[in-house]
Design an enzyme around this catalytic site. Structure first.
Site, PDB file in Angstrom:
ATOM      1  N   GLY A 198       0.832  -1.196   0.000  1.00  0.00           N
ATOM      2  CA  GLY A 198       0.000   0.000   0.000  1.00  0.00           C
ATOM      3  C   GLY A 198       0.865   1.244   0.000  1.00  0.00           C
ATOM      4  N   GLN A 257       2.770   9.970   1.262  1.00  0.00           N
ATOM      5  CA  GLN A 257       4.102   9.374   1.400  1.00  0.00           C
ATOM      6  C   GLN A 257       5.054   9.785   0.287  1.00  0.00           C
ATOM      7  OE1 GLN A 257       2.186   5.316   2.184  1.00  0.00           O
ATOM      8  NE2 GLN A 257       4.208   5.141   3.132  1.00  0.00           N
ATOM      9  N   CYS A 277       5.941  -0.257   7.065  1.00  0.00           N
ATOM     10  CA  CYS A 277       5.590   0.936   6.306  1.00  0.00           C
ATOM     11  C   CYS A 277       6.757   1.325   5.418  1.00  0.00           C
ATOM     12  CB  CYS A 277       5.239   2.071   7.271  1.00  0.00           C
ATOM     13  SG  CYS A 277       4.767   3.603   6.471  1.00  0.00           S
ATOM     14  N   LEU A 278       6.456   1.681   4.181  1.00  0.00           N
ATOM     15  CA  LEU A 278       7.507   2.115   3.268  1.00  0.00           C
ATOM     16  C   LEU A 278       8.159   3.406   3.735  1.00  0.00           C
ATOM     17  CD1 LEU A 278       5.796   1.271  -0.141  1.00  0.00           C
ATOM     18  CD2 LEU A 278       7.576  -0.018   1.059  1.00  0.00           C
ATOM     19  N   HIS A 303      -4.344   1.761   7.589  1.00  0.00           N
ATOM     20  CA  HIS A 303      -2.970   2.250   7.648  1.00  0.00           C
ATOM     21  C   HIS A 303      -2.773   3.384   6.639  1.00  0.00           C
ATOM     22  CE1 HIS A 303       1.526   1.472   7.930  1.00  0.00           C
ATOM     23  NE2 HIS A 303       1.439   2.138   6.792  1.00  0.00           N
ATOM     24  N   GLU A 304      -3.237   3.181   5.405  1.00  0.00           N
ATOM     25  CA  GLU A 304      -3.040   4.190   4.355  1.00  0.00           C
ATOM     26  C   GLU A 304      -3.899   5.431   4.592  1.00  0.00           C
ATOM     27  OE1 GLU A 304      -0.471   3.849   2.654  1.00  0.00           O
ATOM     28  OE2 GLU A 304      -0.170   1.717   2.998  1.00  0.00           O
ATOM     29  N   HIS A 352      -2.239   7.680   6.887  1.00  0.00           N
ATOM     30  CA  HIS A 352      -1.255   8.542   6.217  1.00  0.00           C
ATOM     31  C   HIS A 352      -1.917   9.808   5.680  1.00  0.00           C
ATOM     32  CE1 HIS A 352       2.537   6.435   6.282  1.00  0.00           C
ATOM     33  NE2 HIS A 352       1.983   5.313   5.867  1.00  0.00           N
TER      34      HIS A 352
END
Length: 168
Positions: free
Chosen positions: A46, A51, A92-93, A134-135, A138
């Protein structure tokens, strides 16, 4: 399509709240495609526009094992259907190399627009539900490390800072 640069914790731009998308145009579709390409290249499951320092409410997700079921959510809104919390190891990226248990509702409903501006309503469970939450966090300027103890969050911040110094 392009692979975009992913911001890393503790970059303050990750804390900016994303603005709603008011029109689905070529720029938004290109952003969605770039998010997917960047997510696949990272690799991740994701990626939120925040991000990559684009503060619009757009999320790309693909939790399929074959990595062939891309989903795009524009202006996603989440409703909790069952407040029972489940623990998942989240990564997480924007916080590379770290995985921690986070408790989130397992059953949700998401309302959004898809890449073409068509209404999308889903009631995902499990990994897709967790990934969506989660996204969307963000998009709201929140990171999974915010669910951790201050001590764990500080440890992650220090290790990432050390890593950044070593590669600079």
């Amino acid at each position: 399509m392009a692979i975009l640069t992913i911001l890393e914790f503790p970059d303050s731009r990750l804390r900016k709240v994303a603005e709603p998308v008011t029109a689905i145009d070529d720029a938004i579709r290109r952003l969605a495609d770039d998010l997917l390409e960047t997510m696949y290249a990272a690799p991740g499951v994701g990626l939120a526009a925040t991000q990559v320092n684009v503060h619009r409410r757009v999320v790309a997700i693909d939790v399929s094992e074959a990595r062939n079921q891309p989903l795009v959510f524009i202006n996603p809104e989440i409703e909790v259907l069952d407040a029972t919390l489940c623990d998942y190891d989240e990564g997480c990226l924007s916080v590379p190399g770290f995985y921690e248990k986070v408790s989130r509702p397992e059953r949700i409903r998401v309302r959004a627009l898809d890449r073409d501006g068509q209404p999308l309503v889903m009631e995902p469970q499990g990994l897709l539900a967790v990934c969506l939450q989660h996204e969307v966090d963000h998009l709201d300027g929140k990171l999974f490390v915010d669910y951790l103890s201050p001590l764990k969050r500080q440890r992650i911040r220090q290790k990432l800072a050390k890593s950044h110094r070593a590669t600079a």
